[in-house]
Write a protein that holds these residues in place. Structure first.
Motif, PDB file in Angstrom:
ATOM      1  N   SER A  74      59.294 -25.328 -18.895  1.00 35.63           N
ATOM      2  CA  SER A  74      60.766 -25.422 -18.905  1.00 35.63           C
ATOM      3  C   SER A  74      61.359 -24.650 -20.086  1.00 35.63           C
ATOM      4  O   SER A  74      62.535 -24.301 -20.061  1.00 35.63           O
ATOM      5  CB  SER A  74      61.203 -26.880 -19.010  1.00 35.63           C
ATOM      6  N   TYR A  92      62.210 -25.920 -22.637  1.00 32.21           N
ATOM      7  CA  TYR A  92      63.241 -26.841 -23.128  1.00 32.21           C
ATOM      8  C   TYR A  92      62.515 -27.843 -24.031  1.00 32.21           C
ATOM      9  O   TYR A  92      61.735 -28.671 -23.558  1.00 32.21           O
ATOM     10  CB  TYR A  92      63.879 -27.537 -21.930  1.00 32.21           C
ATOM     11  N   VAL A 121      62.242 -30.886 -26.481  1.00 30.62           N
ATOM     12  CA  VAL A 121      62.947 -32.130 -26.824  1.00 30.62           C
ATOM     13  C   VAL A 121      62.147 -32.874 -27.890  1.00 30.62           C
ATOM     14  O   VAL A 121      60.912 -32.928 -27.840  1.00 30.62           O
ATOM     15  CB  VAL A 121      63.132 -33.025 -25.575  1.00 30.62           C
ATOM     16  N   ASN A 179      58.380 -33.581 -25.896  1.00 27.73           N
ATOM     17  CA  ASN A 179      57.961 -33.495 -24.495  1.00 27.73           C
ATOM     18  C   ASN A 179      56.649 -32.722 -24.383  1.00 27.73           C
ATOM     19  O   ASN A 179      56.412 -31.745 -25.091  1.00 27.73           O
ATOM     20  CB  ASN A 179      59.063 -32.933 -23.588  1.00 27.73           C
ATOM     21  N   GLU A 200      54.356 -31.017 -21.524  1.00 24.83           N
ATOM     22  CA  GLU A 200      54.333 -30.574 -20.128  1.00 24.83           C
ATOM     23  C   GLU A 200      52.908 -30.231 -19.692  1.00 24.83           C
ATOM     24  O   GLU A 200      51.970 -30.242 -20.492  1.00 24.83           O
ATOM     25  CB  GLU A 200      55.281 -29.382 -19.969  1.00 24.83           C
ATOM     26  N   CYS A 235      58.380 -36.965 -21.003  1.00 15.68           N
ATOM     27  CA  CYS A 235      59.528 -36.727 -21.879  1.00 15.68           C
ATOM     28  C   CYS A 235      59.223 -37.146 -23.319  1.00 15.68           C
ATOM     29  O   CYS A 235      58.419 -38.060 -23.563  1.00 15.68           O
ATOM     30  CB  CYS A 235      60.727 -37.548 -21.414  1.00 15.68           C
ATOM     31  N   ALA A 236      59.962 -36.538 -24.227  1.00 13.95           N
ATOM     32  CA  ALA A 236      59.807 -36.824 -25.660  1.00 13.95           C
ATOM     33  C   ALA A 236      59.999 -38.309 -25.978  1.00 13.95           C
ATOM     34  O   ALA A 236      59.250 -38.895 -26.769  1.00 13.95           O
ATOM     35  CB  ALA A 236      60.822 -36.001 -26.438  1.00 13.95           C
ATOM     36  N   GLU A 237      61.004 -38.898 -25.359  1.00  7.90           N
ATOM     37  CA  GLU A 237      61.344 -40.292 -25.668  1.00  7.90           C
ATOM     38  C   GLU A 237      60.185 -41.219 -25.322  1.00  7.90           C
ATOM     39  O   GLU A 237      59.820 -42.108 -26.094  1.00  7.90           O
ATOM     40  CB  GLU A 237      62.581 -40.738 -24.864  1.00  7.90           C
ATOM     41  N   ALA A 260      71.428 -36.494 -23.395  1.00  5.54           N
ATOM     42  CA  ALA A 260      71.193 -37.911 -23.100  1.00  5.54           C
ATOM     43  C   ALA A 260      69.845 -38.081 -22.403  1.00  5.54           C
ATOM     44  O   ALA A 260      69.414 -37.196 -21.665  1.00  5.54           O
ATOM     45  CB  ALA A 260      72.317 -38.438 -22.216  1.00  5.54           C
ATOM     46  N   PRO A 261      69.172 -39.195 -22.661  1.00  2.00           N
ATOM     47  CA  PRO A 261      67.854 -39.407 -22.053  1.00  2.00           C
ATOM     48  C   PRO A 261      67.918 -39.556 -20.536  1.00  2.00           C
ATOM     49  O   PRO A 261      68.924 -40.044 -20.000  1.00  2.00           O
ATOM     50  CB  PRO A 261      67.366 -40.710 -22.692  1.00  2.00           C
ATOM     51  N   CYS A 262      66.859 -39.147 -19.860  1.00  3.20           N
ATOM     52  CA  CYS A 262      66.802 -39.257 -18.403  1.00  3.20           C
ATOM     53  C   CYS A 262      66.727 -40.734 -17.997  1.00  3.20           C
ATOM     54  O   CYS A 262      66.471 -41.612 -18.830  1.00  3.20           O
ATOM     55  CB  CYS A 262      65.613 -38.472 -17.847  1.00  3.20           C
TER      56      CYS A 262
END
Ligand code: THU
Length: 160
Positions: A42, A44, A46, A62, A64, A73-75, A110-112
């Motif tokens: 991506s 992208y 995070v 994140n 991948e 995801c990073a969170e 914002a988080p997914c």
């Protein structure tokens, strides 16, 4: 028929120096984490940083994979790591930031939905609010608790 409305209360800031020292430290940890993300697909990047009730900061980025759905995801990387290392320690705050082509995104990210669900369960188990800092270089949003971001969560008690 009843109608119900939910309110999302956001606190918006223009720059980092409007935040507390602890919040700034957490945002900077998230930025550093984002720079180390593994996101070749991506592009992208995070980063997430958690402030735990024991004073520790735990970071995640994140991760991948060529088999796309295998990434995370990073969170959730940060939260699951915190859960593995400090299972019973509440998360007081999470800071989230995204970087694209080496540049921090101007607007907050914002988080997914899946991450919100995971954040929600941690918050409700700890029985303490988890503050959420969404950092963008031109706008910062602070939300006092995850339930504000996920008003109708799937709950543990749904399984019993
Ligand atoms: N991503 C996160 O790490 N956190 C989010 O809340 C949204 C999206 C990641 C997943 C994927 O690696 C990349 O950003 C693009 O979706």
């Amino acid at each position: 028929m009843k109608q119900r409305a939910y309110t999302v209360r956001l606190y918006e800031f223009d720059q980092l120096d409007e935040l507390s020292e602890e919040q700034v430290l957490l945002v900077n940890s998230a930025i550093k984490a984002a720079r180390d993300a593994y996101a070749p697909y991506s592009e992208y990047h995070v980063g997430a940083a958690l402030h735990l009730a024991n004073g520790e900061i735990v970071i995640g980025s994140n991760q991948e994979n060529a088999a796309y759905p295998s990434g995370l995801c990073a969170e959730r990387v940060a939260i699951f790591y915190a859960g593995a290392r400090h299972p019973d320690v509440p998360i007081l705050c999470i800071a989230i930031v995204a970087i694209r082509e080496g540049v921090i995104q101007e607007g907050p990210v914002a988080p997914c939905g899946a991450c919100r669900q995971v954040m929600y369960e941690k918050e409700s188990q700890a029985n303490a609010p988890m503050e959420v800092i969404l950092y963008g270089s031109k706008k910062i949003q602070v939300i006092n608790q995850v339930t504000d971001l996920l008003p109708l969560p799937f709950k543990l008690e749904n399984l019993s």
